[in-house]
Write a protein that holds these residues in place. Structure first.
Motif, PDB file in Angstrom:
ATOM      1  N   VAL A   1       0.937  -1.270   0.115  1.00 58.34           N
ATOM      2  CA  VAL A   1      -0.025  -0.046  -0.131  1.00 58.34           C
ATOM      3  C   VAL A   1       0.829   1.222   0.127  1.00 58.34           C
ATOM      4  O   VAL A   1       2.086   1.328   0.245  1.00 58.34           O
ATOM      5  CB  VAL A   1      -0.834   0.004   1.222  1.00 58.34           C
ATOM      6  CG1 VAL A   1      -1.978  -1.300   1.202  1.00 58.34           C
ATOM      7  CG2 VAL A   1      -0.209  -0.010   2.543  1.00 58.34           C
ATOM      8  N   VAL A   2       0.288   2.447  -0.320  1.00 62.39           N
ATOM      9  CA  VAL A   2       1.014   3.740  -0.224  1.00 62.39           C
ATOM     10  C   VAL A   2       0.122   4.604   0.745  1.00 62.39           C
ATOM     11  O   VAL A   2      -0.983   4.385   0.968  1.00 62.39           O
ATOM     12  CB  VAL A   2       1.125   4.234  -1.658  1.00 62.39           C
ATOM     13  CG1 VAL A   2       1.976   3.349  -2.447  1.00 62.39           C
ATOM     14  CG2 VAL A   2       0.077   4.708  -2.136  1.00 62.39           C
ATOM     15  N   ARG A   3       0.719   5.781   1.075  1.00 60.59           N
ATOM     16  CA  ARG A   3      -0.217   6.805   1.728  1.00 60.59           C
ATOM     17  C   ARG A   3       0.286   8.148   1.519  1.00 60.59           C
ATOM     18  O   ARG A   3       1.571   8.295   1.030  1.00 60.59           O
ATOM     19  CB  ARG A   3       0.032   6.665   3.284  1.00 60.59           C
ATOM     20  CG  ARG A   3       1.270   6.747   4.069  1.00 60.59           C
ATOM     21  CD  ARG A   3       1.173   6.296   5.478  1.00 60.59           C
ATOM     22  NE  ARG A   3       2.507   6.409   6.225  1.00 60.59           N
ATOM     23  CZ  ARG A   3       3.005   7.546   6.639  1.00 60.59           C
ATOM     24  NH1 ARG A   3       2.183   8.619   6.853  1.00 60.59           N
ATOM     25  NH2 ARG A   3       4.275   7.506   7.314  1.00 60.59           N
ATOM     26  N   ILE A   4      -0.702   9.027   1.311  1.00 64.60           N
ATOM     27  CA  ILE A   4      -0.088  10.437   0.958  1.00 64.60           C
ATOM     28  C   ILE A   4      -0.101  11.253   1.921  1.00 64.60           C
ATOM     29  O   ILE A   4      -0.815  11.055   3.317  1.00 64.60           O
ATOM     30  CB  ILE A   4      -1.570  11.011   0.009  1.00 64.60           C
ATOM     31  CG1 ILE A   4      -1.549   9.939  -1.167  1.00 64.60           C
ATOM     32  CG2 ILE A   4      -1.012  12.405  -0.388  1.00 64.60           C
ATOM     33  CD1 ILE A   4      -0.362   9.943  -2.222  1.00 64.60           C
ATOM     34  N   VAL A   5       0.850  12.071   2.202  1.00 60.87           N
ATOM     35  CA  VAL A   5       0.952  13.248   3.165  1.00 60.87           C
ATOM     36  C   VAL A   5       1.287  14.460   2.581  1.00 60.87           C
ATOM     37  O   VAL A   5       1.519  14.468   1.525  1.00 60.87           O
ATOM     38  CB  VAL A   5       2.344  12.796   4.248  1.00 60.87           C
ATOM     39  CG1 VAL A   5       2.087  11.524   4.909  1.00 60.87           C
ATOM     40  CG2 VAL A   5       3.633  12.713   3.238  1.00 60.87           C
ATOM     41  N   SER A   6       1.127  15.443   3.458  1.00 58.16           N
ATOM     42  CA  SER A   6       0.857  16.821   2.916  1.00 58.16           C
ATOM     43  C   SER A   6       2.154  17.426   3.028  1.00 58.16           C
ATOM     44  O   SER A   6       2.414  18.643   1.976  1.00 58.16           O
ATOM     45  CB  SER A   6      -0.147  17.634   3.515  1.00 58.16           C
ATOM     46  OG  SER A   6      -1.413  16.901   3.520  1.00 58.16           O
ATOM     47  N   SER A   7       3.303  17.023   3.473  1.00 55.69           N
ATOM     48  CA  SER A   7       4.333  17.567   3.586  1.00 55.69           C
ATOM     49  C   SER A   7       5.881  16.622   3.407  1.00 55.69           C
ATOM     50  O   SER A   7       5.578  15.541   3.699  1.00 55.69           O
ATOM     51  CB  SER A   7       4.690  18.119   5.064  1.00 55.69           C
ATOM     52  OG  SER A   7       3.621  19.215   5.630  1.00 55.69           O
ATOM     53  N   PRO A   8       6.651  17.078   2.917  1.00 53.99           N
ATOM     54  CA  PRO A   8       7.848  16.206   2.801  1.00 53.99           C
ATOM     55  C   PRO A   8       8.430  15.418   4.059  1.00 53.99           C
ATOM     56  O   PRO A   8       8.259  16.006   5.098  1.00 53.99           O
ATOM     57  CB  PRO A   8       9.128  17.103   2.479  1.00 53.99           C
ATOM     58  CG  PRO A   8       8.428  18.353   1.971  1.00 53.99           C
ATOM     59  CD  PRO A   8       7.123  18.737   2.743  1.00 53.99           C
TER      60      PRO A   8
END
Length: 302
Positions: free
Chosen positions: A186-193
């Motif tokens: 799976v992958v996950r998205i984050v808003s910051s580096p």
């Protein structure tokens, strides 16, 4: 009931081994058989990712006709020339994994039926549950050209999808970061580096809405694993039918087996310097729009 005594000195995935023995099974049929408790390894129910090896005993509680090999359906060519093929991949056909050669076999069989050389190499991937256009090279020069153009983002890719939830704003270009968990797939998205995160850029435009659902056109700027699915889920609008990142209750209610996501458009750059492929400059190819698009537009699907 069929009993198989594994003869393989090296460990091999259960699904790969079974599909080598019975090509007609397919990954979908294997998953169904496993859910119905019709596959046993050494007397136990085991996941399809299990590694089997020499001496293991597999029992298949399936009817003889379910194991019979059937001719593969022909591949749907959207475009072909002596260098490349643009093929419309159905949802459920795997292009990365134990059954990844199914599409290639369809392509080869279709070419052979036309009396043409059957060599073809897939130049990019689509998730198993995603339908739509894929590019294949028929020679080494075409493979080099296509893979370089895709890597340089010179070939634009646009998708159609149905989301459970209406995105706000109705159109946007999203810039975020993706972290891949290879162990869990799976992958996950984050808003910051963040450590190990890669930039993802996804554009979308709402084409129609119907009740809880929205029909979007999505442009894939970067091309990361599960990018569209994870990015839309990140903003609270998962793709309908997506069992990994979506709303499973809605998927069951609306009877979606695969994600409502189609690689609808491939657009080649306006200028191509290589004379062998200059005829592709500015060419735009489309898949047939999936059935669910019109059902959102006319309000049948809500």
């Amino acid at each position: 009931m069929k009993e198989l005594h594994v003869k393989s000195l090296l460990p091999v995935r259960l699904d790969k081994y079974l599909m080598e023995q019975y090509p007609s099974l397919g990954l979908g049929r294997l998953n169904k058989a496993l859910r119905e408790n019709k596959i046993k390894v050494n007397g136990k129910k085991m996941p399809l990712s299990t590694r089997v090896q020499n001496g293991d005993i597999i029992r298949l509680f399936l009817k003889e006709e379910q194991l019979e090999d059937r001719p593969l359906p022909p591949a749907v060519f959207v475009y072909e020339d002596e260098d490349i093929l643009v093929v419309n991949k159905p949802a459920g056909v795997e292009v990365d994994g134990p059954a990844a050669d199914t599409l290639i076999k369809r392509v080869q069989a279709t070419l052979s039926a036309k009396g043409e050389p059957g060599h073809a190499v897939l130049c990019h991937r689509l998730d198993t549950g995603t339908s739509g256009l894929v590019l294949l090279a028929r020679n080494a020069q075409a493979e080099q050209f296509l893979t370089a153009a895709i890597k340089a983002r010179a070939i634009e890719k646009r998708y159609l999808c149905v989301t459970f939830g209406r995105p706000k704003p109705p159109a946007a270009l999203m810039h975020d970061y993706l972290i891949k968990d290879a162990q869990r797939g799976v992958v996950r998205i984050v808003s910051s580096p963040a450590a190990g995160a890669k930039e993802v850029i996804t554009g979308y435009e709402t084409l129609a809405v119907s009740g809880r659902l929205a029909l979007l056109q999505v442009e894939l700027v970067t091309g990361r694993t599960h990018q569209i699915r994870a990015h839309l889920a990140h903003i609270g609008c998962p793709i309908l039918g997506d069992s990994k990142y979506g709303n499973n209750a809605a998927n069951r209610e609306l009877h979606f087996k695969y994600q409502a996501l189609c690689a609808w458009e491939l657009r080649f750059p306006a200028k191509i310097d290589d004379p062998q492929f200059a005829h592709l400059a500015g060419r735009v190819f489309h898949a047939e729009k999936p059935w669910y698009c019109s059902q959102v537009t006319d309000g049948t699907l809500q």
